[in-house]
Design a protein around this motif. Structure first.
Motif, PDB file in Angstrom:
ATOM      1  N   LEU A  19       0.828  -1.200   0.000  1.00  0.00           N
ATOM      2  CA  LEU A  19       0.000   0.000   0.000  1.00  0.00           C
ATOM      3  C   LEU A  19       0.866   1.256   0.000  1.00  0.00           C
ATOM      4  CD1 LEU A  19      -2.656   1.557   0.260  1.00  0.00           C
ATOM      5  CD2 LEU A  19      -2.500   1.228   2.743  1.00  0.00           C
ATOM      6  N   LEU A  20       1.905   1.291   0.842  1.00  0.00           N
ATOM      7  CA  LEU A  20       2.759   2.470   0.911  1.00  0.00           C
ATOM      8  C   LEU A  20       3.472   2.715  -0.418  1.00  0.00           C
ATOM      9  CD1 LEU A  20       4.272   1.984   4.492  1.00  0.00           C
ATOM     10  CD2 LEU A  20       2.428   3.539   3.800  1.00  0.00           C
ATOM     11  N   ASP A  21       3.938   1.648  -1.058  1.00  0.00           N
ATOM     12  CA  ASP A  21       4.570   1.789  -2.371  1.00  0.00           C
ATOM     13  C   ASP A  21       3.605   2.398  -3.387  1.00  0.00           C
ATOM     14  OD1 ASP A  21       7.096   0.854  -1.733  1.00  0.00           O
ATOM     15  OD2 ASP A  21       6.629  -1.234  -2.235  1.00  0.00           O
ATOM     16  N   SER A  22       2.352   1.937  -3.363  1.00  0.00           N
ATOM     17  CA  SER A  22       1.387   2.454  -4.335  1.00  0.00           C
ATOM     18  C   SER A  22       0.992   3.900  -4.027  1.00  0.00           C
ATOM     19  CB  SER A  22       0.146   1.553  -4.395  1.00  0.00           C
ATOM     20  OG  SER A  22      -0.579   1.570  -3.188  1.00  0.00           O
ATOM     21  N   LEU A  23       1.008   4.294  -2.761  1.00  0.00           N
ATOM     22  CA  LEU A  23       0.772   5.697  -2.420  1.00  0.00           C
ATOM     23  C   LEU A  23       1.941   6.572  -2.862  1.00  0.00           C
ATOM     24  CD1 LEU A  23      -0.814   5.466   1.161  1.00  0.00           C
ATOM     25  CD2 LEU A  23      -1.869   6.523  -0.842  1.00  0.00           C
ATOM     26  N   ARG A  29       0.771  13.016  -6.008  1.00  0.00           N
ATOM     27  CA  ARG A  29       1.038  12.544  -4.653  1.00  0.00           C
ATOM     28  C   ARG A  29       0.152  13.248  -3.645  1.00  0.00           C
ATOM     29  NH1 ARG A  29       7.403  11.404  -3.363  1.00  0.00           N
ATOM     30  NH2 ARG A  29       7.830   9.959  -5.085  1.00  0.00           N
ATOM     31  N   PRO A  30      -0.240  12.537  -2.590  1.00  0.00           N
ATOM     32  CA  PRO A  30      -1.006  13.202  -1.521  1.00  0.00           C
ATOM     33  C   PRO A  30      -0.137  14.214  -0.808  1.00  0.00           C
ATOM     34  CG  PRO A  30      -0.381  10.967  -0.875  1.00  0.00           C
ATOM     35  CD  PRO A  30      -0.012  11.102  -2.324  1.00  0.00           C
ATOM     36  N   ASP A  31      -0.765  15.277  -0.327  1.00  0.00           N
ATOM     37  CA  ASP A  31      -0.022  16.281   0.434  1.00  0.00           C
ATOM     38  C   ASP A  31       0.335  15.766   1.817  1.00  0.00           C
ATOM     39  OD1 ASP A  31      -0.147  18.733  -1.399  1.00  0.00           O
ATOM     40  OD2 ASP A  31      -2.226  18.080  -1.325  1.00  0.00           O
ATOM     41  N   GLU A  32      -0.455  14.846   2.315  1.00  0.00           N
ATOM     42  CA  GLU A  32      -0.118  14.165   3.560  1.00  0.00           C
ATOM     43  C   GLU A  32      -0.837  12.826   3.585  1.00  0.00           C
ATOM     44  OE1 GLU A  32      -1.478  15.970   7.182  1.00  0.00           O
ATOM     45  OE2 GLU A  32      -3.510  16.318   6.413  1.00  0.00           O
ATOM     46  N   VAL A  33      -0.283  11.900   4.340  1.00  0.00           N
ATOM     47  CA  VAL A  33      -0.899  10.603   4.575  1.00  0.00           C
ATOM     48  C   VAL A  33      -0.990  10.429   6.083  1.00  0.00           C
ATOM     49  CG1 VAL A  33      -0.735   8.111   4.287  1.00  0.00           C
ATOM     50  CG2 VAL A  33       0.036   9.631   2.447  1.00  0.00           C
ATOM     51  N   VAL A  34      -2.200  10.174   6.569  1.00  0.00           N
ATOM     52  CA  VAL A  34      -2.400   9.944   7.999  1.00  0.00           C
ATOM     53  C   VAL A  34      -2.895   8.515   8.179  1.00  0.00           C
ATOM     54  CG1 VAL A  34      -3.498  10.730  10.118  1.00  0.00           C
ATOM     55  CG2 VAL A  34      -3.028  12.379   8.280  1.00  0.00           C
ATOM     56  N   ILE A  35      -2.131   7.713   8.897  1.00  0.00           N
ATOM     57  CA  ILE A  35      -2.472   6.313   9.143  1.00  0.00           C
ATOM     58  C   ILE A  35      -2.778   6.147  10.621  1.00  0.00           C
ATOM     59  CG2 ILE A  35      -1.665   3.924   9.055  1.00  0.00           C
ATOM     60  CD1 ILE A  35       0.201   4.710   6.794  1.00  0.00           C
ATOM     61  N   ARG A  54      13.545   4.350   5.699  1.00  0.00           N
ATOM     62  CA  ARG A  54      14.289   3.925   4.502  1.00  0.00           C
ATOM     63  C   ARG A  54      14.048   4.842   3.317  1.00  0.00           C
ATOM     64  NH1 ARG A  54      12.066  -1.073   5.625  1.00  0.00           N
ATOM     65  NH2 ARG A  54      10.817  -0.963   3.701  1.00  0.00           N
ATOM     66  N   HIS A  55      12.823   5.384   3.227  1.00  0.00           N
ATOM     67  CA  HIS A  55      12.447   6.188   2.062  1.00  0.00           C
ATOM     68  C   HIS A  55      11.857   7.525   2.517  1.00  0.00           C
ATOM     69  CE1 HIS A  55      12.915   2.410  -0.118  1.00  0.00           C
ATOM     70  NE2 HIS A  55      11.997   1.856   0.658  1.00  0.00           N
ATOM     71  N   PRO A  56      12.636   8.369   3.161  1.00  0.00           N
ATOM     72  CA  PRO A  56      12.066   9.613   3.695  1.00  0.00           C
ATOM     73  C   PRO A  56      11.532  10.538   2.612  1.00  0.00           C
ATOM     74  CG  PRO A  56      14.467   9.639   3.802  1.00  0.00           C
ATOM     75  CD  PRO A  56      14.071   8.248   3.421  1.00  0.00           C
ATOM     76  N   GLU A  57      12.018  10.377   1.389  1.00  0.00           N
ATOM     77  CA  GLU A  57      11.586  11.264   0.306  1.00  0.00           C
ATOM     78  C   GLU A  57      10.305  10.805  -0.378  1.00  0.00           C
ATOM     79  OE1 GLU A  57      13.348   7.831  -1.622  1.00  0.00           O
ATOM     80  OE2 GLU A  57      13.892   9.014   0.147  1.00  0.00           O
ATOM     81  N   ARG A  58       9.879   9.576  -0.137  1.00  0.00           N
ATOM     82  CA  ARG A  58       8.750   9.031  -0.894  1.00  0.00           C
ATOM     83  C   ARG A  58       7.402   9.503  -0.353  1.00  0.00           C
ATOM     84  NH1 ARG A  58       8.852   3.088  -2.919  1.00  0.00           N
ATOM     85  NH2 ARG A  58       7.859   4.194  -4.647  1.00  0.00           N
ATOM     86  N   LEU A  59       7.242   9.503   0.971  1.00  0.00           N
ATOM     87  CA  LEU A  59       5.997   9.969   1.595  1.00  0.00           C
ATOM     88  C   LEU A  59       6.351  10.929   2.725  1.00  0.00           C
ATOM     89  CD1 LEU A  59       3.971   6.620   1.713  1.00  0.00           C
ATOM     90  CD2 LEU A  59       3.482   8.594   0.254  1.00  0.00           C
ATOM     91  N   PRO A  60       6.835  12.108   2.369  1.00  0.00           N
ATOM     92  CA  PRO A  60       7.320  13.022   3.419  1.00  0.00           C
ATOM     93  C   PRO A  60       6.221  13.513   4.354  1.00  0.00           C
ATOM     94  CG  PRO A  60       7.250  14.116   1.277  1.00  0.00           C
ATOM     95  CD  PRO A  60       6.996  12.659   1.021  1.00  0.00           C
ATOM     96  N   ARG A  96      -3.967  -2.345  -3.331  1.00  0.00           N
ATOM     97  CA  ARG A  96      -2.912  -1.756  -4.153  1.00  0.00           C
ATOM     98  C   ARG A  96      -3.578  -0.714  -5.043  1.00  0.00           C
ATOM     99  NH1 ARG A  96      -1.572  -2.949  -9.343  1.00  0.00           N
ATOM    100  NH2 ARG A  96      -2.843  -4.847  -9.299  1.00  0.00           N
ATOM    101  N   LEU A  97      -3.105   0.508  -4.974  1.00  0.00           N
ATOM    102  CA  LEU A  97      -3.740   1.609  -5.683  1.00  0.00           C
ATOM    103  C   LEU A  97      -3.139   1.772  -7.078  1.00  0.00           C
ATOM    104  CD1 LEU A  97      -3.676   4.154  -2.731  1.00  0.00           C
ATOM    105  CD2 LEU A  97      -5.620   2.752  -3.457  1.00  0.00           C
ATOM    106  N   ALA A  98      -4.006   2.002  -8.062  1.00  0.00           N
ATOM    107  CA  ALA A  98      -3.530   2.327  -9.396  1.00  0.00           C
ATOM    108  C   ALA A  98      -2.707   3.616  -9.331  1.00  0.00           C
ATOM    109  CB  ALA A  98      -4.709   2.492 -10.348  1.00  0.00           C
ATOM    110  N   PRO A  99      -1.691   3.767 -10.193  1.00  0.00           N
ATOM    111  CA  PRO A  99      -0.829   4.961 -10.113  1.00  0.00           C
ATOM    112  C   PRO A  99      -1.582   6.278 -10.226  1.00  0.00           C
ATOM    113  CG  PRO A  99       0.184   3.295 -11.512  1.00  0.00           C
ATOM    114  CD  PRO A  99      -1.201   2.800 -11.193  1.00  0.00           C
TER     115      PRO A  99
END
Length: 343
Positions: A19-23, A29-35, A54-60, A96-99
């Motif tokens: 899920l995180l990869d697809s986000l 890109r979302p402006d924020e993701v709240v889980i 590991r990926h701080p730039e992918r979902l900041p 899994r979200l479509a791109p």
């Protein structure tokens, strides 16, 4: 336009990174993701934190809330309350979200004229299957776009978006419900646009790919819980009544005639087979598309599984619905429970 994506999770360590990869791979890109994690015991929060490290730039913009004991409604409400965007997009763990999922989901707001912005947008979900059993399950229980009437469609919260103001006006997701909460929330959104038939703009290309259950046991439990939620919320009385009549009266009458009828016993069996064929017709039609990756022999196996899956699902619903009704009766004086009928 700032858009927040909210997700609730519970014991999703096996699927959360998908899920995180697809986000992270969204074209918009979302402006924020709240889980919001409901108190997972399998290390889901640790996996989320490790992914961000590991990926701080992918979902900041990702934030993680942990609320042990929160059901899915409570988790969504907490995440939405914490979100800063005026537009809220909701999805679930395990998908899994479509791109272009988010871009398609918010497109109606982007093209709307001032004062004509939608209240909510209904995305869609499609099966993400492996093997014969999951393919048969998807064909049996998951609709295709062709099956949907946009004027009557009540979207799953696997793929939906709405304004934060509309969420507040609806009273949030109903925290007294553990299942079917998204349907009751949909009804509350629709009520804000009455007498219009729906508050939702239809966005069928905003697709979340969903994996059906992998065993009959897991499927039974899922549909038992769904039906229990129907009983709690007083949903779909006629549908459940028809199911009880079919299995309690019609099927025994046909079998009885086939076994002990005084004349033309074959009519009982012919009627039963005809009923099965009619009941399974649409799943078999869907199987031709959902099972296109299977061999001919595998498609035959999947087709033979369809009636069994239908039967198990119906029995699970008939077991769960009265449990929900009994819960509703026992809580009839509880002021936190919404007693309005929604269907």
């Amino acid at each position: 336009m700032r858009v927040s994506v909210v997700v609730t999770v519970y014991n999703e360590s096996r699927t959360i990174e998908r899920l995180l990869d697809s986000l992270a791979g969204q074209t918009r890109r979302p402006d924020e993701v709240v889980i919001c994690d409901g108190g997972s015991s399998d290390g889901t929060p640790e996996r989320i934190r490790a992914y961000v490290a590991r990926h701080p730039e992918r979902l900041p913009g990702l934030r993680l809330l942990v609320e042990p004991g929160a059901n899915i409604s409570r988790g969504r409400n907490l995440a939405i309350a914490a979100a800063q965007g005026p537009i809220i997009a909701v999805t679930d763990a395990g998908v899994r979200l479509a791109p272009d999922w988010l871009a398609r989901l918010i497109e109606p707001w982007c093209r709307a004229r001032p004062g004509e912005e939608p209240l909510a947008v209904a995305g869609f979900f499609l099966p993400d299957v492996e093997g014969v059993f999951q393919t048969a399950m998807a064909a049996t229980v998951l609709p295709l776009v062709d099956d949907i009437d946009p004027r009557r469609f009540l979207p799953s919260s696997r793929s939906v978006a709405f304004t934060k103001e509309a969420w507040a006006a609806a009273g949030g997701y109903p925290e007294w419900l553990d299942y079917c909460e998204d349907l009751v929330f949909d009804f509350a959104l629709n009520a804000q646009r009455a007498p219009a038939p729906t508050a939702f703009v239809w966005a069928p290309d905003a697709v979340a790919y969903f994996r059906p259950r992998e065993s009959l046991r897991a499927f039974w439990l899922q549909y038992y819980r769904y039906a229990r939620g129907d009983g709690k919320a007083d949903l779909w009385r006629k549908r459940h009544a028809i199911r009880y009549f079919t299995y309690g009266v019609a099927v025994p009458a046909l079998v009885g005639h086939g076994l002990w009828g005084m004349w033309a016993r074959w009519l009982g069996w012919a009627g039963l087979l005809a009923g099965v064929a009619v009941y399974c017709r649409r799943p078999w039609q869907r199987l031709a598309r959902v099972g296109a990756h299977l061999s001919r022999g595998q498609r035959l196996q999947a087709a033979l599984l369809v009636p069994l899956i239908r039967l198990v699902g119906d029995l699970a619903k008939m077991a769960g619905y009265p449990v929900g009704l009994w819960w509703r009766w026992r809580h009839r004086r509880d002021p936190s429970v919404h007693w309005r009928r929604f269907s």
